[in-house]
Design an enzyme around this catalytic site. Structure first.
Site, PDB file in Angstrom:
ATOM      1  NE  ARG A   1      88.478   5.174  56.357  1.00  0.00           N
ATOM      2  CZ  ARG A   1      88.731   6.476  56.511  1.00  0.00           C
ATOM      3  NH1 ARG A   1      89.968   6.927  56.463  1.00  0.00           N
ATOM      4  NH2 ARG A   1      87.725   7.319  56.695  1.00  0.00           N
TER       5      ARG A   1
ATOM      6  NE  ARG B   1      86.119   5.469  51.912  1.00  0.00           N
ATOM      7  CZ  ARG B   1      85.587   5.549  53.135  1.00  0.00           C
ATOM      8  NH1 ARG B   1      85.847   6.587  53.907  1.00  0.00           N
ATOM      9  NH2 ARG B   1      84.767   4.611  53.571  1.00  0.00           N
TER      10      ARG B   1
ATOM     11  CB  SER C   1     106.966  -6.327  50.793  1.00  0.00           C
ATOM     12  OG  SER C   1     106.620  -7.331  51.721  1.00  0.00           O
TER      13      SER C   1
ATOM     14  CG  ASP D   1     109.764  -6.241  63.431  1.00  0.00           C
ATOM     15  OD1 ASP D   1     109.311  -6.452  64.572  1.00  0.00           O
ATOM     16  OD2 ASP D   1     109.735  -7.105  62.534  1.00  0.00           O
TER      17      ASP D   1
ATOM     18  N   GLY E   1     110.918  -7.067  67.261  1.00  0.00           N
ATOM     19  CA  GLY E   1     111.804  -6.084  66.634  1.00  0.00           C
ATOM     20  C   GLY E   1     112.666  -6.688  65.536  1.00  0.00           C
TER      21      GLY E   1
ATOM     22  CG  HIS F   1     110.828  -2.829  90.674  1.00  0.00           C
ATOM     23  ND1 HIS F   1     110.644  -1.724  91.471  1.00  0.00           N
ATOM     24  CD2 HIS F   1     110.776  -2.398  89.393  1.00  0.00           C
ATOM     25  CE1 HIS F   1     110.453  -0.668  90.693  1.00  0.00           C
ATOM     26  NE2 HIS F   1     110.540  -1.043  89.442  1.00  0.00           N
TER      27      HIS F   1
ATOM     28  CB  ILE G   1      99.688  -9.624  72.592  1.00  0.00           C
ATOM     29  CG1 ILE G   1     100.951  -9.445  73.418  1.00  0.00           C
ATOM     30  CG2 ILE G   1      98.880 -10.789  73.085  1.00  0.00           C
ATOM     31  CD1 ILE G   1     100.647  -8.984  74.843  1.00  0.00           C
TER      32      ILE G   1
HETATM   33  P1  ATP Z   1     108.541  -8.322  57.501  1.00  0.00           P
HETATM   34  O1  ATP Z   1     109.239  -7.070  57.936  1.00  0.00           O
HETATM   35  O2  ATP Z   1     107.268  -8.530  58.165  1.00  0.00           O
HETATM   36  O3  ATP Z   1     109.435  -9.524  57.514  1.00  0.00           O
HETATM   37  P2  ATP Z   1     108.949  -8.322  54.666  1.00  0.00           P
HETATM   38  O4  ATP Z   1     108.248  -7.688  53.524  1.00  0.00           O
HETATM   39  O5  ATP Z   1     110.403  -7.954  54.832  1.00  0.00           O
HETATM   40  O6  ATP Z   1     108.108  -8.045  55.973  1.00  0.00           O
HETATM   41  P3  ATP Z   1     109.625 -10.942  53.638  1.00  0.00           P
HETATM   42  O7  ATP Z   1     109.148 -12.305  54.023  1.00  0.00           O
HETATM   43  O8  ATP Z   1     111.077 -10.674  53.618  1.00  0.00           O
HETATM   44  O9  ATP Z   1     108.826  -9.914  54.566  1.00  0.00           O
HETATM   45  O10 ATP Z   1     109.089 -10.606  52.167  1.00  0.00           O
HETATM   46  C1  ATP Z   1     107.717 -10.691  51.876  1.00  0.00           C
HETATM   47  C2  ATP Z   1     107.572 -11.255  50.490  1.00  0.00           C
HETATM   48  O11 ATP Z   1     108.192 -10.365  49.545  1.00  0.00           O
HETATM   49  C3  ATP Z   1     108.259 -12.585  50.262  1.00  0.00           C
HETATM   50  O12 ATP Z   1     107.486 -13.688  50.710  1.00  0.00           O
HETATM   51  C4  ATP Z   1     108.393 -12.594  48.761  1.00  0.00           C
HETATM   52  O13 ATP Z   1     107.150 -12.896  48.168  1.00  0.00           O
HETATM   53  C5  ATP Z   1     108.717 -11.122  48.456  1.00  0.00           C
HETATM   54  N1  ATP Z   1     110.168 -10.928  48.377  1.00  0.00           N
HETATM   55  C6  ATP Z   1     111.058 -10.952  49.387  1.00  0.00           C
HETATM   56  N2  ATP Z   1     112.325 -10.773  48.926  1.00  0.00           N
HETATM   57  C7  ATP Z   1     112.224 -10.638  47.589  1.00  0.00           C
HETATM   58  C8  ATP Z   1     113.179 -10.443  46.532  1.00  0.00           C
HETATM   59  N3  ATP Z   1     114.488 -10.340  46.766  1.00  0.00           N
HETATM   60  N4  ATP Z   1     112.704 -10.336  45.268  1.00  0.00           N
HETATM   61  C9  ATP Z   1     111.384 -10.442  45.009  1.00  0.00           C
HETATM   62  N5  ATP Z   1     110.451 -10.635  45.956  1.00  0.00           N
HETATM   63  C10 ATP Z   1     110.842 -10.735  47.226  1.00  0.00           C
END
Ligand code: ATP
Length: 320
Positions: A22, A26, A106, A128, A171, A217, A252
């Site tokens: 959002r 915005r 990501s 986490d 975590g 406890h 949850i």
């Molecule tokens: P979370 O903390 O919830 O695990 P995250 O972003 O670390 O979030 P990941 O599964 O590691 O979760 O990454 C999310 C997505 O980002 C992956 O499915 C992939 O599409 C992309 N990604 C992860 N690592 C790489 C990388 N080294 N290079 C390019 N893209 C990546």
């Protein structure tokens, strides 16, 4: 000057992601920048699953948990070929820059796209609190509230029955959710990746609390992925004066309406992301450090050592 940006949520969902979507929408629209929502993280880039976001499209989502855009993991996104398809789709849609809300995986994806010419800004979205470059992530505070609410309830029933409640919290590989919950709920023992796990020592501590301190406890907070809490609860019943009961809080912790702290954090970070893109900056991630909204290059954040929580673990020890 950037005219059209995209926004996506990737990895595990977290309360406050909607507030960030959002804010990005915005603030961009109010600066004359068009916004396109990308569905299901990087998968939406690969499949051209786009949706123009208007002012009204993001009405009423501020208070909602989850993510309106959907989230996904797309391991193939690490491949050059897939990234090139995504770049082609972005260009076809006229999207010049992107806000990526997710975890460190990501961020790595965002860095790859930036290196290929699409400026990306990462926002830390996960319960986490395990993302480098920030003191807190969007979603952590809400998850902490959920943990506290549940552990407080367990405390009520544990003290009536001379029980030891063993509570597993999320975590990933970061102990913050366990540590903050343990301090906030007055737990007797915390076990996290930072403390390490010694079963004999834990049982000995519980025996001491039951026999010498005469506690009626005890609450043990344990980070996920450390031990089998059901098996541990059985050992507590066998080897101490407490009756052991395990509770796994589970998913949850990922849900619920974001707390005011997470709404504020998401709004402030969303603003910063749009400002950076309008300045032509990419490959950065936004953080909050000492309550100031900051940004730094993603590769710098990813190479930083983890935050030290030594002082908070010391505080925990002094409170027991
Ligand atoms: P979370 O903390 O919830 O695990 P995250 O972003 O670390 O979030 P990941 O599964 O590691 O979760 O990454 C999310 C997505 O980002 C992956 O499915 C992939 O599409 C992309 N990604 C992860 N690592 C790489 C990388 N080294 N290079 C390019 N893209 C990546």
């Amino acid at each position: 000057m950037v005219r059209k940006i995209g926004v996506l949520t990737s990895g595990g969902d977290a309360p406050g992601m909607n507030a960030a979507i959002r804010a990005v929408t915005r603030i961009a629209l109010n600066n004359g920048v068009e916004v396109i929502g990308v569905h299901d993280g990087y998968r939406g880039l690969m499949e051209s699953s786009f949706e123009p976001l208007t002012r009204n499209a993001v009405s009423d989502i501020l208070t909602m948990g989850g993510t309106r855009l959907g989230s996904a993991r797309l391991p193939e996104f690490r491949e050059d070929e897939i990234q090139n398809i995504c770049i082609k789709n972005l260009k076809r849609e006229g999207i010049e820059a992107l806000v990526v809300i997710g975890g460190d995986g990501s961020y790595r994806g965002a860095l790859s796209l930036t290196r290929k010419g699409i400026n990306c800004i990462g926002l830390p979205g996960t319960i986490d609190n395990d993302i480098p470059g920030t003191d807190f992530t969007i979603g952590f505070d809400t998850a902490l509230h959920t943990c506290i609410e549940n552990v407080d309830k367990l405390r009520d029933t544990s003290s009536s029955h001379h029980r030891c409640s063993i509570v597993e919290v999320m975590g990933n590989h970061c102990g913050d959710l366990a540590l903050y919950t343990a301090i906030s709920c007055g737990a007797e023992i915390v076990v996290s990746p930072e403390t390490g796990y010694d079963e004999l020592e834990l049982l000995e501590k519980l025996r001491y609390l039951g026999d010498a301190v005469h506690k009626n406890h005890a609450i043990v907070i344990i980070s996920e992925k450390i031990c089998d809490v059901d098996a541990l609860a059985k050992k507590v019943s066998l080897h101490t004066n407490f009756s052991g009961r395990a509770t796994v809080l589970g998913h949850i912790q990922r849900g619920g309406s974001p707390t005011p702290t997470d709404r504020m954090l998401a709004s402030r970070m969303g603003e910063k992301a749009v400002d950076l893109l309008m300045e032509g900056i990419g490959g950065h991630c936004v953080g909050i450090i000492d309550n100031e909204i900051t940004s730094m290059p993603i590769d710098e954040a990813l190479s930083r050592p983890g935050r030290s929580r030594k002082k908070l673990y010391r505080l925990f020890d002094r409170l027991v």
